[in-house]
Scaffold this active site. Structure first.
Site, mmCIF file in Angstrom:
data_model
loop_
_atom_site.group_PDB
_atom_site.id
_atom_site.type_symbol
_atom_site.label_atom_id
_atom_site.label_comp_id
_atom_site.label_asym_id
_atom_site.label_seq_id
_atom_site.Cartn_x
_atom_site.Cartn_y
_atom_site.Cartn_z
ATOM 1 N N HIS A 58 4.103 44.384 90.219
ATOM 2 C CA HIS A 58 3.086 42.996 90.542
ATOM 3 C C HIS A 58 4.400 42.195 90.093
ATOM 4 O O HIS A 58 4.226 41.752 88.863
ATOM 5 C CB HIS A 58 1.953 43.157 89.694
ATOM 6 C CG HIS A 58 1.023 41.922 90.126
ATOM 7 N ND1 HIS A 58 1.510 40.909 90.966
ATOM 8 C CD2 HIS A 58 -0.048 41.653 89.468
ATOM 9 C CE1 HIS A 58 0.586 40.056 91.023
ATOM 10 N NE2 HIS A 58 -0.430 40.413 89.870
ATOM 11 N N HIS A 78 -3.510 42.575 98.014
ATOM 12 C CA HIS A 78 -3.109 42.378 96.858
ATOM 13 C C HIS A 78 -3.046 43.431 96.050
ATOM 14 O O HIS A 78 -1.788 43.764 95.302
ATOM 15 C CB HIS A 78 -4.025 41.447 96.309
ATOM 16 C CG HIS A 78 -3.542 40.620 94.779
ATOM 17 N ND1 HIS A 78 -2.768 40.035 94.660
ATOM 18 C CD2 HIS A 78 -4.352 40.742 93.426
ATOM 19 C CE1 HIS A 78 -2.355 39.501 93.411
ATOM 20 N NE2 HIS A 78 -3.282 40.212 92.649
ATOM 21 N N CYS A 109 -1.272 34.708 89.393
ATOM 22 C CA CYS A 109 -0.458 35.445 90.166
ATOM 23 C C CYS A 109 -0.375 35.222 91.608
ATOM 24 O O CYS A 109 0.182 35.731 92.240
ATOM 25 C CB CYS A 109 -1.268 36.833 90.285
ATOM 26 S SG CYS A 109 -1.771 37.493 88.466
ATOM 27 N N ASP A 131 40.411 49.238 75.331
ATOM 28 C CA ASP A 131 41.083 50.296 75.355
ATOM 29 C C ASP A 131 41.960 50.349 76.650
ATOM 30 O O ASP A 131 42.954 50.822 76.729
ATOM 31 C CB ASP A 131 40.323 51.520 75.613
ATOM 32 C CG ASP A 131 40.527 52.592 74.392
ATOM 33 O OD1 ASP A 131 41.523 53.182 74.429
ATOM 34 O OD2 ASP A 131 39.775 52.580 73.308
ATOM 35 N N HIS A 152 35.343 58.522 74.586
ATOM 36 C CA HIS A 152 36.736 58.711 74.275
ATOM 37 C C HIS A 152 36.773 60.113 73.453
ATOM 38 O O HIS A 152 36.891 60.178 72.334
ATOM 39 C CB HIS A 152 37.122 57.576 73.289
ATOM 40 C CG HIS A 152 38.359 57.858 72.441
ATOM 41 N ND1 HIS A 152 38.631 58.507 71.076
ATOM 42 C CD2 HIS A 152 39.992 57.425 72.679
ATOM 43 C CE1 HIS A 152 39.853 58.294 71.082
ATOM 44 N NE2 HIS A 152 40.541 57.938 71.753
#
Length: 1781
Positions: free
Chosen positions: A741, A698, A563, A1537, A1348
């Site tokens: 985180h 942290h 980390c 379309d 549609h």
């Protein structure tokens, strides 16, 4: 006279603050001796500690500096506390003394032996020895370090002896302990001694334990002894008990005790090899006074002096009065009348000394100098680091891609300011959260949470910009890609241009990125391992890729500390401190695609299960929320950033990393380790912890982590033992509460937040506490003045003080990283202004799309910042930006002019041409002759360009040294323009200005490859070519001019410029006398003659219609007028001038040839050049014939006005670019700026830094918008659920139970919004049956249907059926012919028998099945049928069917060519009808309003038509495809379309039909083909004409053509519409109930019938096919598997099914190009002849692969360097055609 007094106690200041400030000063380059002393003293103390016995050595912790011990209270109050305090006191004395003299340049270290004496008390006496032995200040670090070591040994001995008298308690009490000395005032020593003797004799006190007098003065007596006996004494003795007494801060033991210490102890302390070596070099110089006698010590060597001093401290009592008497006596004996007393703050002994001076020497003036006061003074000028290791680190650029749409720091701040929590469900582009999530945690390999914080569209990437092919980009981890992108943006923001300065030397730039996972490699690319699996997936290639792309040669590191990886990477500053690099790009990356990590972290109880980002500091915090993020930061040493004129975002003062080795488990945090780290980091940074006002914690939102971190923070930054004042609030926060985180990127994300806080002067609200605060937090946060900002809090700058913060980043693996960051100083305003009148602003890009975007962004910036300095803007866009091949340059003098010109370029951006990829154009310098400028000039370059001015002044000096007058008055504006100077001055000025201009251009990086000089300009040309020195050129020009003045009459002859060819002139003037002086061009000729002759010529030629101009020159050069000087000029030249070989080709207008040799140019040559004609025309023509010049060259006129370049343009058929240096009547800077712009846009690489260097102190880097990327999505979608099953069967039963109407899902790697599950598949060698099942109620499918709407129902449009067909067709082709390539699909013969309408009840599924069958794939046909599935699982009869006909898009494109001009003609006709008011022109909104009112209400993403022109049943529409996201498609229905529903619009809106009574719907079409992919955001044009059929007037047919850039790229052929009465609308289009078998559509043609198609069913295609089926050849070329992905990318699957297909040409070159395109994931249209393979992403690895394919498939044997030898497509084609045709 001087007296230096060293006390035996610390000054009364904050001791820690003094040491901290000394530490900070030691980093300053002005204090090198101080820094050396601290280093040597630290080493000396380490040596002493190492020599201790093990038990004692363990008491002293490791220390990086002697000063760090001042913060260690436990050590200072422990057993060796006396030794440590002695060391610190001596260190403080000596460091302060050194710094005092280094800080004040007026003070000199002049302690002479004659008039100086040194005095000290206790340990302070040791410090005097260092001064006594040092002849200079530079010697003090050596002698001072020795004193430090001896002070430590003294303390150890004292402790050892004292412990034997009274041991320390086994359990130490808080505090330093009891005192070993008491002072008793107002008593005599005799009384004291008498009382002591009485008591100690009576008690029979042992001799060593006796209490004794250790010091005495006129006012008091000090008694010392073991603390317990002292307490007993004051308890039992009435004499002592009744008298006032004060315990002294003496806690380490006894000194001044003759009854305890002897010579043995003294010798033990002074025995040292260091002392022995010093004794040989140093001898006592200055007298040190004994504290017992007041007389100087008698030692003659260093060792003897130390022995005397140690003996004094250990065995002699202190008698300060004796010392004072000794000082007074020396004053009386000397001739001095004044005395400077050097002190460390005032004290009682100092007061007594000064008082005695006043009473005994009344005429003597004594004053004190406080040696401590300098420490706290502010630095002026600002401090400069003494070395790289002492530098602060500046952050000069940042960029990010963070959750919540934070594509840049500004958007990130918006998110923080709003207090957003941007968690969301795991998006579909990562994995299917529904199937991979189990809240109960029981399912194998499933995540326990469905939440995270994610980057939007992580696959977006501008691959060509980074020289990557689409295939390489697809296989390259988005973390690597986004690291590249953000690195570029951060460098752009930082204004880093490699090699611009020493700090940006490309060899000294390194990259450092934190990355803790390889999700994309493990899951996405692992589904199909190919060429770039390793290079695109392994994390080491991320930083390496950045270095490679930018050509940085410094180190590249991928850091993984879990980390804390990203912030650990920020410790790249250690490389800056170590001098390994000058600039570092650092950051962190994290893009989450691997469901395994979610499952693993869930099982490890790391993740929160609740819908939120991290609940940081909440009472219910239960884990963290995972997050994406990519951050890049640019770091430099602060002094380098300041020198480079950078914008500084923040300054890193210190960074550190350690490990929680003492934690209960590897993942558990440890408050002690965290506190140790932050304390150490703050101390190294030289910062008082109370100066920290914010901590970005942290704060992951775990109970243990949050509680441990707050403990460490409060211990260091808000302890109970030392309180913050009301003006020292401390705020804490954590960005994880907003964006989750980010794991490896969490630290850099926090750092970006902090930098933004500095910038915005605010602390965002903390949003992590959802309920109440964590109960583990201290309850007295407010008392500690520590605050959590529950709302945004102002954090303003404070004048005279910096805001300082700490960023913590901890690792689950136990690592802790902490960074101390300070706000940047406010920059001083510029002192002056840029004098340049015109400024060049440049914009560049690597594509037209990006060029347009960059222009738009710059225009928007200028509009939003109208007061922006154009000088700053020019500096930023030229000197501080990288430049690409699409270039725009604008010279402007104001913002309005700038915007106008930028707007003009924006309008023409589509026709913009990039600079050639062949390199810079060669340059020709053309030097102007005489007569082009005013007689007097006022050159702005001379006034404002230091370089040009210096060159010109040097040349003027050379001229004056040779006896010529100064020519500066000709150019400096000191005379009117019309003022005529002497011919000598004028000609010297011209040539010297040209030489200076040439050198100026060369300083800007423009060096000539060829030169040509016209007339007098040839002298400058010869100098630049290396033939003449500047001195010789000046000599020749000056002497020639002087000879002309002496021997020729000024004004007797004239020169006439005629706008006519020589032949025309000869035909007109006949036999009239004249001479031809210059033939400049086809119709530019200069004639000469006497004034009378020229007058006649003028009259005749003007009468014939030819323009004539008389040149303003003193003499008729190149004519008979110059004859008188020729002989002497040649002779002087021969004797005095040295001609050198040319180093450049010289085009000679005299000889009409190009000179390369060293013999041609000599004295005869210059004589002839003076007399003979200048044939500029002939010279240029010859040079062109010889290929010395060509149309690619850039021409620069070196002279006062553009003349030669106009001649060049008239001679050559094409000139690349031709620019002047100076233009008469125009400000020089305007001319130079415009010329630089043209040269820049022609491809020259200019030295912009040099251009701005002289003005840089008045320029600032502008924070401009970043590069506008031409992004496309490159994303390999994780398909299926194999990460859950991993080959196991434990989910099969669960799936069968959940879907009783379906077969068990086979493991296919395909899943889209419309093809959700393959329930059955059978494959043989060439045949296949595939059955898919989808639930219309799934969100994306249902949304597409409701996009549609007809009659208020969601109706599945035919384009959805087409998407299903494309998906299944691609899947079958991949299975049967996995190596096929470039195969398109025609969705043919679509026939819809029943409309498919979404039911209203969305709680129940509405299943359909589609079966696809291929009888023989080599016939190129597949047949599809659509079925409804009832609630009981029964499959109804087919309600729709279609064929897939595989074909070649290239064939389709060719087949449409004949129709193109017809379609374009009809479009043009409709335009004319609209202009005439006959046809209807409808806007976007009007068209869809009419469509919705009449029949179909489209959702926004289907509404691609921007405008429609319609006449009866014919229309065209301009279409732009949406960029809105949503769903996973092969070809998004709303794309199809948008380009095709023009036909339905015509049928239901045109006034040619009765739309009030009728409506029209389509039952299908004959063919749907797209030869090129439909791409989001791109523009198309559709055209259709509907015609009623002869068989049935209610049925209409038409062909819808889709064009792009005037080329037909798609067609919906034979589209059919049937007309129905409107009364049937409700019946046909109503939502069914849940049983779809009961629904009957408008086009029902047969009764219900159950049909279940088995795998063995054979379908024969009987319908006519619209295009010829393609025989699929045997697979040869490997290619990636076709996977449906996000909408922007997947469209490619329509036209490119990665298969080897026969190309239309049999040539090897054509096949080779097709193979290159296939391997790179390119279209053939991406391979024009001028395309550079490197820019297309053909790197060394791909080169090897293609080379092997050439050998295998084409029989062409080549090596891997093929694309280096033939770098462009055209080069390779030519080679292949030559050798393999």
């Amino acid at each position: 006279m001087k007296v230096a007094y060293f006390s035996n106690e610390f000054p009364h200041d904050d001791t820690r603050d003094l040491f901290r400030r000394l530490h900070v000063h030691s980093k300053d380059k002005r204090y090198p001796t101080l820094a050396r002393f601290i280093s040597e003293a630290t080493s000396a103390l380490r040596d002493e500690v190492a020599a201790l016995p093990t038990a004692l050595r363990a008491l002293v912790p490791t220390f990086d500096s002697i000063f760090s011990l001042v913060d260690n209270t436990a050590v200072r109050q422990g057993r060796l506390g006396g030794a440590i305090d002695g060391v610190l006191l001596c260190a403080l004395h000596i460091a302060t003394f050194i710094g005092f003299y280094e800080s004040d340049t007026e003070e000199e270290f002049d302690l002479s032996a004659v008039d100086t004496c040194l005095a000290g008390l206790g340990t302070g006496l040791l410090s005097t020895v260092a001064l006594s032995l040092s002849p200079s200040l530079a010697d003090l670090p050596t002698t001072g370090a020795l004193v430090v070591g001896i002070a430590f040994r003294l303390g150890v001995v004292v402790d050892d002896v004292s412990q034997n008298l009274q041991p320390r308690p086994a359990i130490a009490e808080s505090g330093p302990g009891d005192s070993w000395a008491y002072v008793v005032p107002d008593v005599s020593p005799e009384e004291i001694q008498k009382e002591l003797d009485t008591i100690q004799i009576a008690e029979k006190t042992p001799e060593p334990s006796k209490i004794f007098i250790s010091a005495l003065s006129r006012t008091s007596v000090t008694v010392s002894g073991p603390p317990a006996r002292l307490k007993h004494l004051f308890l039992v003795s009435a004499y002592f008990r009744d008298r006032k007494h004060v315990a002294l801060p003496v806690y380490a033991g006894l000194c001044h005790a003759a009854h305890i210490y002897d010579e043995h102890h003294v010798e033990k302390i002074i025995q040292s090899s260091s002392l022995d070596s010093i004794s040989a070099k140093y001898r006592p110089r200055v007298r040190v006074l004994s504290t017992s006698t007041g007389r100087p010590f008698s030692g003659l060597t260093a060792k003897e002096l130390f022995r005397n001093v140690i003996e004094e401290i250990l065995t002699k009592s202190i008698e300060w009065d004796e010392v004072i008497r000794g000082i007074i006596q020396r004053a009386k004996d000397s001739a001095a009348v004044e005395c400077d007393v050097l002190i460390f703050r005032t004290s009682l002994p100092v007061h007594e000394l000064l008082a005695t001076f006043g009473t005994e020497l009344q005429q003597f003036r004594a004053s004190t100098k406080d040696l401590v006061s300098w420490i706290a003074k502010p630095d002026s000028p600002p401090a400069k680091p003494s070395g790289k290791a002492q530098s602060k680190i500046a952050i000069v650029g940042m960029a990010c891609r963070l959750p919540g749409g934070s594509t840049d720091p500004d958007k990130f701040w918006d998110l923080l300011e709003k207090g957003l929590d941007v968690h969301r469900k795991i998006p579909a582009d990562r994995f299917d959260v529904d199937s991979h999530y189990d809240p109960e945690g029981k399912r194998m390999n499933a995540s326990w949470t469905p939440y995270g914080c994610f980057i939007d569209e992580p696959g977006l990437f501008d691959a060509p910009f980074f020289n990557m092919s689409p295939r390489e980009a697809l296989q390259t981890d988005p973390m690597q890609r986004l690291a590249l992108v953000t690195a570029y943006e951060a460098l752009e923001k930082a204004g880093v241009v490699p090699n611009r300065t020493a700090a940006t030397d490309a060899h000294r730039i390194g990259t450092y990125y934190g990355q803790a996972s390889d999700d994309y490699r493990e899951v996405n690319t692992a589904q199909e391992i190919s060429t770039y699996f390793i290079t695109g997936g392994c994390r080491a290639f991320g930083p390496g890729r950045i270095n490679y792309f930018f050509k940085f040669s410094g180190p590249s590191y991928s850091v993984d500390t879990a980390c804390s990886s990203g912030l650990a990477a920020i410790q790249a500053c250690t490389s800056l401190w170590a001098g390994e690099v000058e600039t570092a790009i650092a950051g962190g990356v994290n893009v989450l695609t691997n469901c395994d990590a979610f499952a693993g972290l869930s099982n490890g109880h790391f993740l929160t299960k609740t819908p939120n980002a991290c609940k940081t500091w909440d009472c219910d915090a239960d884990g963290y929320c995972r997050a994406d993020g990519v951050v890049s930061l640019v770091l430099k040493r602060l002094e380098d950033a300041e020198a480079d004129n950078d914008n500084i975002l923040g300054v890193i003062l210190g960074a550190g990393t350690n490990h929680s080795a003492d934690a209960v488990s590897i993942t558990h945090p440890h408050a002690g380790a965290q506190a140790f780290l932050t304390s150490q980091t703050v101390r190294k940074a030289g910062v008082d912890p109370f100066d920290i006002s914010y901590i970005e914690m942290h704060g992951t939102g775990t109970q243990a982590g949050d509680a441990q971190e707050i403990l460490s923070v409060t211990e260091v930054f808000a302890p109970l033992t030392r309180r913050r004042t009301s003006k020292q609030p401390l705020y804490i926060g954590s960005v994880k509460a907003n964006v989750g985180h980010g794991e490896a990127v969490s630290g850099p994300t926090a750092l970006v937040k902090l930098l933004l806080m500095f910038q915005k002067e605010a602390i965002p609200a903390h949003v992590g506490i959802k309920n109440s605060i964590n109960p583990g937090f201290p309850k007295d946060l407010a008392k500690r003045n520590l605050h959590i900002p529950y709302e945004q809090t102002p954090w303003p700058r404070v004048p005279g003080k910096k805001r300082i913060a700490v960023v913590n980043n901890f690792s689950a693996a136990g690592g802790n990283t902490s960074v101390v960051v300070e706000e940047a100083s406010v920059r001083e305003p510029v002192k002056g202004t840029d004098p340049r009148s015109s400024h060049l602003i440049t914009v560049s890009a690597k594509s037209k799309v990006s060029l347009k975007g960059n222009l738009e962004r710059l225009i928007a910036y200028v509009e939003a910042n109208p007061d922006v300095s154009l000088a700053d803007l020019a500096y930023t866009t030229t000197a501080r930006r990288r430049h690409h091949n699409h270039r725009v340059a604008v010279a402007a003098s104001d913002a309005a002019q700038l915007k106008k010109q930028l707007g003009s370029y924006l309008q023409s951006v589509e026709s913009h041409k990039p600079i050639p990829s062949t390199g810079q154009p060669p340059v020709v310098f053309a030097f102007t002759g005489q007569g082009a400028s005013h007689p007097s000039m006022n050159l702005e370059l001379f006034h404002h360009s230091p370089y040009f001015r210096a060159q010109l002044l040097h040349l003027d000096s050379l001229a004056q040294q040779q006896g010529f007058g100064s020519f500066i008055p000709v150019v400096d504006g000191s005379h009117e323009r019309s003022h005529a100077h002497s011919p000598t001055a004028t000609q010297l000025a011209l040539v010297c200005v040209e030489i200076a201009l040439a050198k100026y251009w060369e300083s800007l990086g423009v060096k000539p490859d060829v030169v040509i000089g016209h007339s007098l300009g040839e002298y400058a040309a010869l100098h630049v070519a290396g033939v003449l020195s500047a001195s010789d050129a000046i000599s020749m020009v000056g002497r020639r001019a002087a000879l002309l003045e002496q021997k020729c009459q000024t004004g007797s002859h004239q020169m006439l410029a005629v706008r006519a060819s020589l032949a025309d002139i000869q035909a007109i003037v006949h036999d009239k006398p004249y001479e031809v002086s210059c033939i400049n061009g086809p119709r530019d000729t200069v004639l000469s003659g006497t004034r009378e002759q020229v007058a006649v010529l003028t009259e005749v030629l003007q009468a014939a219609g030819h323009r004539c101009i008389s040149l303003d020159v003193a003499f008729a050069f190149h004519s008979a007028q110059t004859d008188p000087i020729l002989e002497e000029f040649e002779e002087v030249t021969k004797s005095s001038i040295l001609f050198q070989p040319p180093n450049l080709p010289i085009i000679s207008p005299l000889l009409g040839k190009v000179i390369f040799d060293e013999k041609t140019v000599n004295a005869t040559y210059v004589r002839r050049a003076t007399r003979e004609a200048v044939n500029f025309l002939g010279a240029i023509e010859i040079a062109q014939q010889m290929s010395t010049i060509d149309e690619t060259m850039a021409w620069i006129e070196i002279g006062p006005h553009p003349v030669c370049i106009n001649f060049v343009k008239s001679i050559l058929p094409r000139v690349n670019v031709a620019v002047p240096s100076i233009r008469r009547g125009e400000d020089n800077w305007q001319t130079v700026s415009h010329s630089l712009g043209l040269l820049h846009c022609a491809g020259l690489e200019l030295n912009w830094n040099e251009f701005h260097l002289a003005f840089e102190e008045n320029l600032r880097l502008v924070d401009l918008p970043t590069y506008a990327w031409n992004d496309k999505t490159h994303w390999i979608q994780y398909i299926g659920d194999w990460a859950l099953t991993k080959g196991n069967t434990f989910y099969d039963a669960e799936k069968a139970a959940a879907n009783p109407g379906a077969l068990v899902h086979t493991r296919s790697n395909i899943k889209t919004s419309t093809v959700q599950q393959i329930i059955e598949e059978t494959f043989s060698d060439s045949a296949a049956t595939v059955v898919m099942q989808s639930n219309l109620m799934e969100p994306d499918f249902l949304a597409a249907a409701h996009g549609h709407r007809m009659n208020d129902c969601g109706v599945v449009t035919s384009s959805i059926h087409a998407d299903i067909a494309y998906t299944l067709g691609a899947y079958i082709m991949k299975k049967l012919r996995p190596k096929s390539q470039n195969v398109g699909m025609d969705i043919a013969n679509l026939e819809v028998l029943k409309g498919l309408i979404a039911q209203k009840n969305t709680d129940k599924p509405q299943f359909i099945q589609v079966s696809a069958q291929v009888h023989d794939i080599d016939l190129g046909v597949a047949h599809l049928q659509w079925h409804n599935v009832s609630s009981n699982g029964e499959v109804d009869e087919p309600f729709a069917s279609a064929d897939i006909v595989y074909g070649l898009p290239t064939d389709w494109l060719k087949s449409w060519v004949p129709a193109t001009h017809l379609v374009q003609g009809r479009i043009e006709a409709l335009e004319r009808l609209a202009e005439a008011g006959i046809a209807n022109r409808l806007s976007h909104n009007m068209a869809y309003l009419l469509f919705a009112n009449n029949l179909v209400d489209y959702a926004q993403k289907y509404r691609g038509m921007q405008s429609v022109v319609m006449h009866e049943l014919e229309a065209f529409a301009d279409v732009t495809l949406t960029t809105e996201k949503g769903g996973v498609w092969t070809v998004p229905p709303y794309f199809i379309d948008s380009v095709a529903h023009l036909a339905g619009f015509v049928m239901n809106v045109s006034d040619a039909n009765d739309t009030k009574q009728n409506f029209c719907v389509t039952p299908g079409w004959g063919s749907m083909r797209f030869a090129k992919p439909l791409v989001a955001g791109q523009k198309y044009r559709s055209y259709v004409k509907m015609i009623p059929t002869e068989e049935d007037p209610t049925v209409y047919l038409g062909d819808v053509y889709v064009l792009q850039d005037g080329v037909i790229i798609g067609e919906v052929g034979a589209i059919k519409f049937r007309r129905y009465p409107r009364v049937l609308l409700n019946r046909f289009f109503s939502a069914p109930d849940s049983d779809t078998s009961k629904h009957t559509s408008a086009t029902d043609v047969s009764p219900p019938k159950k049909v279940v198609q088995s795998a063995s069913t054979t379908t024969t295609v009987t319908k006519a096919l619209p295009s010829k089926p393609v025989a699929i050849p045997a697979p040869q070329v490997a290619a990636p598997v076709v996977q449906p992905t996000e909408q922007v990318t997947v469209v490619k699957a329509v036209t490119e099914l990665t298969s080897t297909v026969e190309v239309d040409s049999d040539s090897t070159a054509s096949k080779a190009m097709a193979l290159v395109a296939a391997e790179g994931g390119l279209e053939l249209s991406d391979l024009p002849d001028d395309a550079n393979f490197a820019n297309l992403g053909v790197d060394s690895l791909m080169s090897l692969v293609i080379a092997e394919k050439f050998r295998e498939q084409l029989g062409v044997t080549v090596n891997g360097s093929l694309f280096l030898e033939y770098p462009t497509v055209g080069d390779l084609k030519a080679w292949l055609m030559e050798y393999y045709s």
